[in-house]
Design an enzyme around this catalytic site. Structure first.
Site, PDB file in Angstrom:
ATOM      1  N   ALA A  12      60.615  63.739  37.604  1.00 13.76           N
ATOM      2  CA  ALA A  12      60.846  64.118  36.210  1.00 13.76           C
ATOM      3  C   ALA A  12      61.276  65.564  36.017  1.00 13.76           C
ATOM      4  O   ALA A  12      61.733  65.936  34.944  1.00 13.76           O
ATOM      5  CB  ALA A  12      59.579  63.856  35.383  1.00 13.76           C
ATOM      6  N   GLN A  81      57.869  60.977  31.649  1.00 11.00           N
ATOM      7  CA  GLN A  81      56.918  62.071  31.483  1.00 11.00           C
ATOM      8  C   GLN A  81      57.527  63.021  30.451  1.00 11.00           C
ATOM      9  O   GLN A  81      58.418  63.804  30.760  1.00 11.00           O
ATOM     10  CB  GLN A  81      56.671  62.796  32.807  1.00 11.00           C
ATOM     11  CG  GLN A  81      55.627  63.900  32.704  1.00 11.00           C
ATOM     12  CD  GLN A  81      55.523  64.738  33.981  1.00 11.00           C
ATOM     13  OE1 GLN A  81      56.417  64.717  34.810  1.00 11.00           O
ATOM     14  NE2 GLN A  81      54.422  65.472  34.122  1.00 11.00           N
ATOM     15  N   THR A  87      51.935  67.809  38.582  1.00 11.82           N
ATOM     16  CA  THR A  87      51.975  66.585  39.382  1.00 11.82           C
ATOM     17  C   THR A  87      50.872  65.606  38.998  1.00 11.82           C
ATOM     18  O   THR A  87      51.072  64.394  39.039  1.00 11.82           O
ATOM     19  CB  THR A  87      51.857  66.922  40.871  1.00 11.82           C
ATOM     20  OG1 THR A  87      50.675  67.703  41.091  1.00 11.82           O
ATOM     21  CG2 THR A  87      53.072  67.713  41.352  1.00 11.82           C
ATOM     22  N   GLY A 138      50.696  75.286  49.592  1.00 12.91           N
ATOM     23  CA  GLY A 138      49.361  74.731  49.538  1.00 12.91           C
ATOM     24  C   GLY A 138      49.016  74.255  50.937  1.00 12.91           C
ATOM     25  O   GLY A 138      49.829  73.604  51.593  1.00 12.91           O
ATOM     26  N   ASN A 163      50.750  71.200  52.695  1.00 18.49           N
ATOM     27  CA  ASN A 163      50.794  69.994  51.871  1.00 18.49           C
ATOM     28  C   ASN A 163      52.245  69.761  51.466  1.00 18.49           C
ATOM     29  O   ASN A 163      52.851  70.597  50.794  1.00 18.49           O
ATOM     30  CB  ASN A 163      49.925  70.177  50.630  1.00 18.49           C
ATOM     31  CG  ASN A 163      50.045  69.016  49.655  1.00 18.49           C
ATOM     32  OD1 ASN A 163      50.447  67.917  50.029  1.00 18.49           O
ATOM     33  ND2 ASN A 163      49.682  69.260  48.408  1.00 18.49           N
ATOM     34  N   HIS A 313      95.690  73.143  49.226  1.00 23.59           N
ATOM     35  CA  HIS A 313      96.170  73.607  50.519  1.00 23.59           C
ATOM     36  C   HIS A 313      95.763  75.043  50.825  1.00 23.59           C
ATOM     37  O   HIS A 313      95.585  75.867  49.939  1.00 23.59           O
ATOM     38  CB  HIS A 313      97.692  73.459  50.618  1.00 23.59           C
ATOM     39  CG  HIS A 313      98.439  74.086  49.486  1.00 23.59           C
ATOM     40  ND1 HIS A 313      98.542  73.499  48.241  1.00 23.59           N
ATOM     41  CD2 HIS A 313      99.120  75.252  49.402  1.00 23.59           C
ATOM     42  CE1 HIS A 313      99.256  74.273  47.442  1.00 23.59           C
ATOM     43  NE2 HIS A 313      99.618  75.353  48.125  1.00 23.59           N
ATOM     44  N   ARG A 407      68.262  80.216  33.154  1.00 14.98           N
ATOM     45  CA  ARG A 407      68.118  80.823  34.481  1.00 14.98           C
ATOM     46  C   ARG A 407      66.654  81.095  34.827  1.00 14.98           C
ATOM     47  O   ARG A 407      65.867  81.422  33.988  1.00 14.98           O
ATOM     48  CB  ARG A 407      68.909  82.120  34.561  1.00 14.98           C
ATOM     49  CG  ARG A 407      70.394  81.890  34.356  1.00 14.98           C
ATOM     50  CD  ARG A 407      71.176  83.159  34.479  1.00 14.98           C
ATOM     51  NE  ARG A 407      71.209  83.612  35.866  1.00 14.98           N
ATOM     52  CZ  ARG A 407      71.781  84.733  36.253  1.00 14.98           C
ATOM     53  NH1 ARG A 407      72.353  85.524  35.399  1.00 14.98           N
ATOM     54  NH2 ARG A 407      71.786  85.092  37.525  1.00 14.98           N
TER      55      ARG A 407
END
Length: 407
Positions: A12, A81, A87, A138, A163, A313, A407
């Site tokens: 997501a 979501q 997470t 992690g 992790n 080219h 950005r």
């Protein structure tokens, strides 16, 4: 113990670190070896699971339209979501549809089926990878293969086992996710619930034995592309004219024409309905997508060229990633090596990042047009829909004024 029949793929996120490529498409659709990242993941699941729940958000329609409702016999279910709250929050979106044991994984990294199958031998498992710089990850604290806890980025990490975002779990994790609190970043993290799970259950920590290919930055697409192309076998469905030289492995799609005088130094992958040459030099570890045109005396090395792109080219494209519908004018050159022989650095979210690569050319977004004889410094990026003037030297990233706030 492989009785897992479902998987959740978390796909997501907006992925600002892979700008400008993800300004116009979600990261799971970025191609590696001419297939989207998410397709590589789904391929590993064929025969292992019956249903894949894909957690979508950013440009979700593009993912849904590309894959539809099924893939190679697996049912695909899309769950949105609506807020990007980490997470743990992403995993919870799939909770109403999970029956028992399931795979939970990130949607923007590539994992090996061999490693996945080893994890599936246990009721609860996670996949880790030994890394040289554990303070950036992690980290798993492990005792004799058993997970003790996950320690988020620390200056004193308990191990070098990172992790990498692959787990075998069951419905118990959802009850634990309800107990965790928001982090300082304002997110709910799967790892907090994993720590609770490890207090009461044996969570096996398997180490990567085959491969893990993370895609956190644009140039990491090249790393993964290099790995996958190194294992291809020759399969030519297009037309190769008489005076073409082929060295190494080569994949050519239907309707593609390789014109006389072209030198192909594999491994190379070329999609469908392309025209290459005449007299072009395509060097190893290059993937060219469908409907591309590569003109006379063009040299391409170790690059990803996405669909519908035209390279005129006398141009040189080295160690670069070009988006879709890009028009590279005659004589454009991507510089891909610093004169001082240091690794190339690139600006990501206003910070200068060391890419770790001695060779890195340009990262060019969708529908960019360059003027003739454009020269681009190593590691520079051009935002979608932008253009350069004839003879322009690109010393700094060219960002869209309308997208500066991204950005």
């Amino acid at each position: 113990m492989n009785n897992v029949n479902q998987a959740i793929i978390m796909a997501a996120g907006k992925s600002t670190r892979t700008y400008p490529l993800t300004l116009t498409k979600p990261k799971p659709l970025l191609p590696i070896a001419n297939k989207p990242i998410l397709e590589h993941t789904l391929n590993q699941f064929v025969g292992l699971v019956e249903e894949v729940i894909i957690i979508v958000g950013y440009r979700k329609e593009m993912i849904q339209n590309y894959f539809g409702s099924s893939y190679q016999g697996m049912k695909l279910r899309y769950v949105e979501q609506k807020e990007q709250l980490g997470t743990g929050h992403a995993a919870m979106q799939g909770a109403p549809f999970i029956h028992d044991r399931f795979i939970l994984t990130n949607g923007d990294d590539l994992f090996s089926r061999k490693d996945i199958e080893r994890c599936l031998q246990y009721p609860y498992a996670t996949l880790g990878k030994e890394v040289a710089n554990p303070e950036k990850y992690g980290i798993f604290e492990v005792d004799n293969g058993k997970l003790i806890k996950v320690v988020e980025k620390s200056n004193n990490p308990p191990s070098k086992i990172a992790n990498i975002g692959f787990y075998v779990l069951d419905r118990k994790i959802f009850e634990l996710l309800k107990k965790i609190k928001l982090t300082d970043r304002g997110e709910y993290e799967v790892t907090d619930a994993l720590n609770l799970l490890a207090e009461s259950e044996t969570v096996v920590c398997e180490l990567v034995q085959d491969y893990w290919l993370p895609i956190g930055y644009p140039w990491e697409l090249l790393n993964a592309n290099e790995y996958l192309l190194a294992n291809i076998k020759t399969d030519i469905k297009g037309t190769i004219e008489e005076r073409v030289t082929i060295k190494g492995e080569l994949v050519v799609g239907e309707g593609t024409i390789i014109k006389n005088g072209t030198y192909l130094e594999g491994p190379i992958m070329i999609g469908k309905n392309c025209t290459i040459g005449p007299n072009s030099f395509i060097r190893g570890l290059t993937a060219i997508g469908d409907n591309c045109r590569v003109g006379q005396s063009v040299e391409i090395k170790n690059s990803i060229i996405m669909r519908n792109t035209f390279i005129s080219h006398l141009s040189y494209i080295g160690d670069s990633v070009l988006g879709e519908y890009v028009n590279i004018a005659a004589g454009t050159v991507t510089a891909n090596h610093r004169h001082d022989d240091l690794t190339v650095k690139s600006v990501v979210k206003s910070k200068l990042i060391d890419t770790g690569r001695k060779k890195l050319g340009a990262i060019i977004g969708d529908r960019v047009n360059t003027g003739i004889h454009t020269a681009i410094y190593p590691g520079r990026k051009i935002w979608p829909y932008q253009m350069t003037l004839p003879g322009q030297v690109v010393k700094q990233d060219i960002a869209s004024p309308m997208l500066m706030n991204e950005r």
